[in-house]
Design an enzyme around this catalytic site. Structure first.
Site, mmCIF file in Angstrom:
data_model
loop_
_atom_site.group_PDB
_atom_site.id
_atom_site.type_symbol
_atom_site.label_atom_id
_atom_site.label_comp_id
_atom_site.label_asym_id
_atom_site.label_seq_id
_atom_site.Cartn_x
_atom_site.Cartn_y
_atom_site.Cartn_z
ATOM 1 C CG ASP A 102 -7.426 3.407 -1.330
ATOM 2 O OD1 ASP A 102 -7.996 2.434 -0.960
ATOM 3 O OD2 ASP A 102 -7.272 4.034 -0.343
ATOM 4 C CE LYS A 138 -4.321 1.340 0.160
ATOM 5 N NZ LYS A 138 -5.544 0.679 -0.410
HETATM 6 P P1 NDP Z 1 -12.825 7.856 -2.875
HETATM 7 O O1 NDP Z 1 -11.806 8.702 -2.596
HETATM 8 O O2 NDP Z 1 -13.666 7.591 -4.370
HETATM 9 O O3 NDP Z 1 -14.055 7.981 -1.956
HETATM 10 C C1 NDP Z 1 -14.150 8.256 -0.492
HETATM 11 C C2 NDP Z 1 -15.541 8.451 0.059
HETATM 12 O O4 NDP Z 1 -15.443 8.247 1.306
HETATM 13 C C3 NDP Z 1 -15.681 10.004 -0.125
HETATM 14 O O5 NDP Z 1 -17.169 10.062 -0.204
HETATM 15 C C4 NDP Z 1 -15.373 10.704 0.989
HETATM 16 O O6 NDP Z 1 -15.757 12.120 1.330
HETATM 17 C C5 NDP Z 1 -15.624 9.770 2.158
HETATM 18 N N1 NDP Z 1 -14.566 9.806 3.289
HETATM 19 C C6 NDP Z 1 -13.224 9.883 3.136
HETATM 20 N N2 NDP Z 1 -12.570 9.866 4.364
HETATM 21 C C7 NDP Z 1 -13.707 10.142 5.108
HETATM 22 C C8 NDP Z 1 -13.514 9.956 6.603
HETATM 23 N N3 NDP Z 1 -12.371 10.287 7.396
HETATM 24 N N4 NDP Z 1 -14.821 9.962 7.399
HETATM 25 C C9 NDP Z 1 -15.866 9.847 6.377
HETATM 26 N N5 NDP Z 1 -15.893 9.845 5.115
HETATM 27 C C10 NDP Z 1 -14.794 9.730 4.484
HETATM 28 O O7 NDP Z 1 -12.522 6.288 -2.207
HETATM 29 P P2 NDP Z 1 -12.767 5.061 -2.586
HETATM 30 O O8 NDP Z 1 -14.385 4.757 -2.853
HETATM 31 O O9 NDP Z 1 -12.051 4.500 -3.698
HETATM 32 O O10 NDP Z 1 -12.637 4.174 -1.372
HETATM 33 C C11 NDP Z 1 -13.410 4.046 -0.157
HETATM 34 C C12 NDP Z 1 -12.963 2.974 0.669
HETATM 35 O O11 NDP Z 1 -12.719 1.686 0.025
HETATM 36 C C13 NDP Z 1 -11.707 3.034 1.318
HETATM 37 O O12 NDP Z 1 -11.767 2.456 2.501
HETATM 38 C C14 NDP Z 1 -10.733 2.528 0.404
HETATM 39 O O13 NDP Z 1 -9.537 2.020 0.915
HETATM 40 C C15 NDP Z 1 -11.690 1.244 0.255
HETATM 41 N N6 NDP Z 1 -11.473 0.563 -1.106
HETATM 42 C C16 NDP Z 1 -11.219 0.974 -2.401
HETATM 43 C C17 NDP Z 1 -11.101 0.342 -3.456
HETATM 44 C C18 NDP Z 1 -11.155 0.834 -4.761
HETATM 45 O O14 NDP Z 1 -11.018 -0.001 -5.751
HETATM 46 N N7 NDP Z 1 -11.193 2.242 -4.832
HETATM 47 C C19 NDP Z 1 -10.760 -1.048 -3.316
HETATM 48 C C20 NDP Z 1 -11.130 -1.807 -1.967
HETATM 49 C C21 NDP Z 1 -11.046 -0.863 -1.010
HETATM 50 P P3 NDP Z 1 -15.098 13.275 1.031
HETATM 51 O O15 NDP Z 1 -15.203 13.499 -0.730
HETATM 52 O O16 NDP Z 1 -15.845 14.410 1.649
HETATM 53 O O17 NDP Z 1 -13.655 13.261 1.535
#
Ligand code: NDP
Length: 449
Positions: free
Chosen positions: A168, A128
């Protein structure tokens, strides 16, 4: 609670060395608690120092990322790549750009990734990386300069047989494009399989964008069918977050007959009793990169509530936490229980605190950890690497079908391991044990390296 002496000793060492890395300790502890159920059968692990090696990254790289903003001011961020475990394949795992990024978060994500990648059954080790850079509010030119600087250091540590990063939080198609462009310039090689999540015109895979969210629903549908004899049909669903994972999870829930009534971002959540209109949501998040509150301004009958943690108070049958680590605490979990929720399937990595997991499990709700239910993203990254290697592109349906099969197999592997551990249906134990055994076997076979 840990009772096995070997597990206790290794955990105490980790705690003493990395006392300030709370997320990392949380991830290790959860896995060790599951390993309690198998460790007695493997005295050879202790003799080979297997767990001591398993908890320690093979290599950790930390570097300076200097860049110049649009006003000509020099900024400096910190970059990381944790190359955790390469026993079953090259390191593989995403890059996260978010102000909260630190070594503890990188290590917990890398550690989880080892087991997740193992569960996919594809040959991928765990890693990571990322930076405390915040892409929010930055111009495209600033994001490009940052990505170029980040890659100017990272490029010497990655490669299709060494380490293959992806996206991510905060790293989507735009960032991957800039990172890939800089890698190509520095190395003078079009090495497609060095990064995944690429655009379709330069080696990306169809369905990679959708894969984590779709895969989450495929896994959850298996669990609902086999463990509760039901489906998404007619269910009310809450999805936290509104990023990549949340968006495509919400889309697939709708296709499978469920209705998503609430979604969030880090500031608050929207509630729409008619079901979230995904055309509007996608436009707000993908095109305008705006706050989710805009949805309530534009869609009649919906409301916006400040504070993202309150989303778990919305009544639902199924909850998909898809935002970030520890986003659901005991209070959120209790609210779901009180409102009659039947299942929590994780889309994010470690979104539930240990207390929240205990409440969910003790009240008989179905529960799956992210390392199992969100593995569709990295699995499809693996399929992207395969297509790059054979210089072919598969159709959307071909990739989606393979993804579906992989998620069904992951559910089966977790379920079978839960049965072997004497905890049928405990998908957390199943995921940790099934994921670990494969890596442990490979590490034992390869000697002390
Ligand atoms: P994005 O950046 O596309 O979206 C993240 C979302 O989560 C946004 O809506 C963001 O809101 C919100 N968010 C981020 N940090 C926080 C926080 N501390 N508290 C509350 N809300 C928060 O990321 P992904 O959708 O790619 O990833 C989301 C999760 O899924 C993560 O845990 C990631 O590690 C996991 N994941 C992702 C994969 C992928 O293929 N993308 C694969 C496997 C796991 P805001 O815009 O306001 O920051």
């Amino acid at each position: 609670m840990l009772t096995n002496e070997y597990l206790k000793r290794v955990y105490a060492q980790v705690e003493a060395r990395d006392a300030h890395e709370s997320e990392f300790l949380q991830a290790v502890r959860e896995v060790f608690e599951s390993l309690e159920l198998v460790i007695d059968k493997h005295p050879e692990w202790e003799a080979a120092g297997l767990l001591e090696r398993f908890v320690e990254p093979e290599r950790t790289i930390e570097f300076r990322v200097p860049w110049v903003d649009d006003n000509g001011v020099t900024r400096v961020n910190r970059g990381y790549r944790v190359q955790y475990n390469s026993a079953i394949g090259p390191y593989k795992g995403g890059l996260r750009f978010h102000p909260s990024v630190n070594l503890s978060i990188m290590k917990f994500l890398g550690f989880e990734q080892i087991l997740k990648n193992s569960l996919t059954s594809l040959p991928m080790g765990g890693g990571k990386g990322g930076s405390d850079f915040d892409p929010k509010g930055k111009s495209d030119a600033e994001v490009m300069r940052f990505c170029q600087s980040f890659m100017s250091e990272l490029y010497r540590h990655i490669g299709q047989f060494t380490d293959v990063p992806a996206g991510d939080i905060g790293v989507g198609a735009r960032e991957i494009g800039f990172l890939f462009g800089q890698y190509k310039k520095l190395t003078d090689r079009f090495d497609g399989a060095v990064l995944t999540g690429k655009g379709l015109t330069y080696g990306g895979s169809l369905a990679r964008t959708q894969a984590t969210g779709f895969g989450l629903c495929y896994f959850s549908a298996e669990a609902l069918k086999h463990l509760r004899n039901t489906s998404y049909e007619g269910k009310t669903v809450v999805v936290s977050g509104s990023g990549n994972v949340a968006q495509y999870c919400a889309q697939k829930v709708g296709v499978l007959g469920g209705k998503v009534v609430a979604m969030s971002d880090s500031q608050g959540y929207i509630y729409d009793p008619n079901g979230i209109n995904l055309d509007v949501l996608f436009d707000i998040k993908q095109k305008r990169r705006a706050r989710i509150s805009v949805y309530a301004d534009e869609v009649a009958g919906s409301t916006y509530v400040e504070g993202c943690k309150n989303i778990w108070k919305v009544k639902c049958d199924i909850a998909h936490p898809c935002a970030s680590q520890n986003e659901m605490d005991a209070e959120g979990a209790q609210a779901l229980v009180d409102n009659g929720c039947m299942a929590v399937f994780e889309g994010a990595n470690m979104p539930l605190t240990p207390e929240a997991i205990a409440i969910i499990q003790n009240n008989g709700l179905l529960y799956s950890p992210g390392k199992a239910s969100n593995a569709g993203g990295v699995a499809t990254s693996g399929l992207e690497m395969t297509q790059n290697s054979i210089r072919m592109s598969w159709s959307f349906d071909e990739v989606d079908e393979k993804l579906h099969g992989i998620m069904q197999n992951i559910f089966k592997a977790c379920y079978d391991a839960s049965v072997e551990c004497g905890k049928p249906g405990d998908l957390m134990v199943g995921a940790n044990v099934a994921g670990f055994l494969k890596v442990a076997n490979a590490m034992m076979a390869q000697g002390v390296v």
